[in-house]
Write a protein that holds these residues in place. Structure first.
Motif, PDB file in Angstrom:
ATOM      1  N   VAL A   7      40.293 -58.324  40.881  1.00 42.34           N
ATOM      2  CA  VAL A   7      39.134 -57.902  40.078  1.00 42.34           C
ATOM      3  C   VAL A   7      39.594 -57.002  38.945  1.00 42.34           C
ATOM      4  O   VAL A   7      39.161 -57.153  37.787  1.00 42.34           O
ATOM      5  N   ALA A   8      40.480 -56.056  39.253  1.00 44.09           N
ATOM      6  CA  ALA A   8      40.976 -55.131  38.227  1.00 44.09           C
ATOM      7  C   ALA A   8      41.756 -55.874  37.138  1.00 44.09           C
ATOM      8  O   ALA A   8      41.588 -55.603  35.950  1.00 44.09           O
ATOM      9  N   VAL A   9      42.609 -56.810  37.544  1.00 43.64           N
ATOM     10  CA  VAL A   9      43.394 -57.570  36.565  1.00 43.64           C
ATOM     11  C   VAL A   9      42.477 -58.426  35.693  1.00 43.64           C
ATOM     12  O   VAL A   9      42.615 -58.447  34.461  1.00 43.64           O
ATOM     13  N   CYS A  10      41.550 -59.133  36.308  1.00 45.32           N
ATOM     14  CA  CYS A  10      40.609 -59.953  35.534  1.00 45.32           C
ATOM     15  C   CYS A  10      39.782 -59.093  34.580  1.00 45.32           C
ATOM     16  O   CYS A  10      39.549 -59.467  33.433  1.00 45.32           O
ATOM     17  N   GLY A  11      39.344 -57.938  35.065  1.00 40.73           N
ATOM     18  CA  GLY A  11      38.569 -57.034  34.203  1.00 40.73           C
ATOM     19  C   GLY A  11      39.388 -56.519  33.037  1.00 40.73           C
ATOM     20  O   GLY A  11      38.896 -56.451  31.906  1.00 40.73           O
ATOM     21  N   ALA A  12      40.644 -56.168  33.294  1.00 42.14           N
ATOM     22  CA  ALA A  12      41.503 -55.667  32.213  1.00 42.14           C
ATOM     23  C   ALA A  12      41.773 -56.738  31.173  1.00 42.14           C
ATOM     24  O   ALA A  12      41.707 -56.479  29.963  1.00 42.14           O
ATOM     25  N   VAL A  13      42.060 -57.954  31.629  1.00 44.91           N
ATOM     26  CA  VAL A  13      42.310 -59.049  30.688  1.00 44.91           C
ATOM     27  C   VAL A  13      41.035 -59.351  29.893  1.00 44.91           C
ATOM     28  O   VAL A  13      41.081 -59.568  28.676  1.00 44.91           O
ATOM     29  N   ALA A  14      39.889 -59.346  30.568  1.00 47.17           N
ATOM     30  CA  ALA A  14      38.616 -59.602  29.881  1.00 47.17           C
ATOM     31  C   ALA A  14      38.361 -58.546  28.811  1.00 47.17           C
ATOM     32  O   ALA A  14      37.978 -58.879  27.681  1.00 47.17           O
ATOM     33  N   LEU A  15      38.583 -57.274  29.136  1.00 46.64           N
ATOM     34  CA  LEU A  15      38.387 -56.214  28.142  1.00 46.64           C
ATOM     35  C   LEU A  15      39.334 -56.365  26.961  1.00 46.64           C
ATOM     36  O   LEU A  15      38.939 -56.169  25.809  1.00 46.64           O
ATOM     37  N   PHE A  16      40.586 -56.707  27.237  1.00 45.72           N
ATOM     38  CA  PHE A  16      41.551 -56.936  26.164  1.00 45.72           C
ATOM     39  C   PHE A  16      41.083 -58.068  25.250  1.00 45.72           C
ATOM     40  O   PHE A  16      41.102 -57.936  24.020  1.00 45.72           O
ATOM     41  N   LEU A  17      40.654 -59.183  25.838  1.00 41.10           N
ATOM     42  CA  LEU A  17      40.199 -60.319  25.033  1.00 41.10           C
ATOM     43  C   LEU A  17      38.917 -59.995  24.266  1.00 41.10           C
ATOM     44  O   LEU A  17      38.765 -60.399  23.108  1.00 41.10           O
ATOM     45  N   PHE A  18      37.990 -59.260  24.885  1.00 38.37           N
ATOM     46  CA  PHE A  18      36.778 -58.851  24.173  1.00 38.37           C
ATOM     47  C   PHE A  18      37.122 -57.950  22.990  1.00 38.37           C
ATOM     48  O   PHE A  18      36.557 -58.073  21.912  1.00 38.37           O
ATOM     49  N   GLY A  19      38.065 -57.043  23.196  1.00 36.68           N
ATOM     50  CA  GLY A  19      38.504 -56.166  22.106  1.00 36.68           C
ATOM     51  C   GLY A  19      39.113 -56.952  20.959  1.00 36.68           C
ATOM     52  O   GLY A  19      38.839 -56.677  19.792  1.00 36.68           O
ATOM     53  N   PHE A  20      39.945 -57.934  21.286  1.00 36.33           N
ATOM     54  CA  PHE A  20      40.548 -58.771  20.250  1.00 36.33           C
ATOM     55  C   PHE A  20      39.478 -59.568  19.509  1.00 36.33           C
ATOM     56  O   PHE A  20      39.539 -59.712  18.285  1.00 36.33           O
ATOM     57  N   ALA A  21      38.493 -60.083  20.238  1.00 39.75           N
ATOM     58  CA  ALA A  21      37.409 -60.843  19.600  1.00 39.75           C
ATOM     59  C   ALA A  21      36.611 -59.957  18.645  1.00 39.75           C
ATOM     60  O   ALA A  21      36.258 -60.383  17.538  1.00 39.75           O
ATOM     61  N   VAL A  22      36.344 -58.719  19.046  1.00 44.16           N
ATOM     62  CA  VAL A  22      35.631 -57.785  18.174  1.00 44.16           C
ATOM     63  C   VAL A  22      36.462 -57.482  16.934  1.00 44.16           C
ATOM     64  O   VAL A  22      35.949 -57.473  15.811  1.00 44.16           O
ATOM     65  N   ARG A  23      37.759 -57.262  17.116  1.00 39.81           N
ATOM     66  CA  ARG A  23      38.651 -56.992  15.984  1.00 39.81           C
ATOM     67  C   ARG A  23      38.644 -58.168  15.001  1.00 39.81           C
ATOM     68  O   ARG A  23      38.540 -57.978  13.792  1.00 39.81           O
ATOM     69  N   GLU A  24      38.749 -59.382  15.507  1.00 36.86           N
ATOM     70  CA  GLU A  24      38.725 -60.568  14.654  1.00 36.86           C
ATOM     71  C   GLU A  24      37.393 -60.685  13.904  1.00 36.86           C
ATOM     72  O   GLU A  24      37.363 -61.037  12.726  1.00 36.86           O
ATOM     73  N   THR A  25      36.302 -60.378  14.585  1.00 33.17           N
ATOM     74  CA  THR A  25      34.984 -60.437  13.955  1.00 33.17           C
ATOM     75  C   THR A  25      34.871 -59.416  12.828  1.00 33.17           C
ATOM     76  O   THR A  25      34.322 -59.709  11.761  1.00 33.17           O
ATOM     77  N   VAL A  26      35.412 -58.222  13.033  1.00 33.79           N
ATOM     78  CA  VAL A  26      35.393 -57.184  11.995  1.00 33.79           C
ATOM     79  C   VAL A  26      36.223 -57.626  10.784  1.00 33.79           C
ATOM     80  O   VAL A  26      35.806 -57.452   9.631  1.00 33.79           O
ATOM     81  N   VAL A  27      37.385 -58.213  11.034  1.00 34.41           N
ATOM     82  CA  VAL A  27      38.229 -58.689   9.932  1.00 34.41           C
ATOM     83  C   VAL A  27      37.505 -59.769   9.136  1.00 34.41           C
ATOM     84  O   VAL A  27      37.483 -59.735   7.898  1.00 34.41           O
ATOM     85  N   VAL A  28      36.877 -60.713   9.824  1.00 32.21           N
ATOM     86  CA  VAL A  28      36.152 -61.790   9.140  1.00 32.21           C
ATOM     87  C   VAL A  28      34.983 -61.227   8.337  1.00 32.21           C
ATOM     88  O   VAL A  28      34.754 -61.622   7.188  1.00 32.21           O
ATOM     89  N   ARG A  29      34.277 -60.285   8.904  1.00 33.02           N
ATOM     90  CA  ARG A  29      33.146 -59.668   8.184  1.00 33.02           C
ATOM     91  C   ARG A  29      33.621 -58.964   6.914  1.00 33.02           C
ATOM     92  O   ARG A  29      33.014 -59.075   5.858  1.00 33.02           O
ATOM     93  N   ARG A  30      34.745 -58.232   7.033  1.00 31.65           N
ATOM     94  CA  ARG A  30      35.306 -57.552   5.872  1.00 31.65           C
ATOM     95  C   ARG A  30      35.745 -58.566   4.801  1.00 31.65           C
ATOM     96  O   ARG A  30      35.514 -58.359   3.614  1.00 31.65           O
ATOM     97  N   LEU A  31      36.356 -59.659   5.227  1.00 35.31           N
ATOM     98  CA  LEU A  31      36.767 -60.693   4.268  1.00 35.31           C
ATOM     99  C   LEU A  31      35.559 -61.330   3.586  1.00 35.31           C
ATOM    100  O   LEU A  31      35.586 -61.586   2.382  1.00 35.31           O
ATOM    101  N   LYS A  32      34.506 -61.587   4.350  1.00 32.47           N
ATOM    102  CA  LYS A  32      33.307 -62.199   3.758  1.00 32.47           C
ATOM    103  C   LYS A  32      32.634 -61.264   2.763  1.00 32.47           C
ATOM    104  O   LYS A  32      32.104 -61.713   1.753  1.00 32.47           O
TER     105      LYS A  32
END
Length: 134
Positions: A7-32
């Motif tokens: 559970v801890a490993v899955c949660g950590a990986v999920a948080l990492f991926l969610f963080g990366f997705a948010v970062r990518e969304t911010v970059v795309v918004r800034r580019l747009k």
């Protein structure tokens, strides 16, 4: 491996991926919002090393504001993501940072964010399933 570690490993990986997705969304918004738009040309298609060479990866060239020729390949790759050689495409990049260039098409702009978001949901779901198993 115990369920609580899973559970801890899955949660950590999920948080990492969610963080990366948010970062990518911010970059795309800034580019747009404030990105420099210019025309690029697909100058080549190379083989993707990650997929045993089955997928073609476009190489796109454009001239930045300083007059330098810049070549890049999109980060989003896979079946249906190739572009024909010689095709004109709109490119967007941050002012003064041509290495941040992306093809200004929805599948190239949001592809990374969407796939990492889906991966995060999958890991979060696996963590929840492991937690409910107890």
């Amino acid at each position: 491996m115990s369920d609580s570690v899973g559970v801890a490993v899955c949660g950590a990986v999920a948080l990492f991926l969610f963080g990366f997705a948010v970062r990518e969304t911010v970059v795309v918004r800034r580019l747009k919002r404030a990105g420099i738009r210019t025309q690029g040309v697909v100058v080549d298609n190379t083989r993707d090393d990650w997929s045993d060479g089955h997928n073609l990866v476009p190489v796109i060239a454009f001239v930045d504001q300083q007059g330098h020729r810049v070549e890049f390949s999109p980060h989003v790759r896979g079946t249906g993501m190739n572009l024909e050689k010689g095709l004109d495409v709109q490119v967007v990049y941050e002012d003064g940072k041509p290495h941040t260039a992306r093809v200004n098409m929805r599948k190239y702009m949001m592809g990374s964010a969407m796939w990492t978001l889906l991966g995060g949901v999958a890991f979060a779901g696996a963590g929840v399933l492991l937690a409910l198993k107890n």
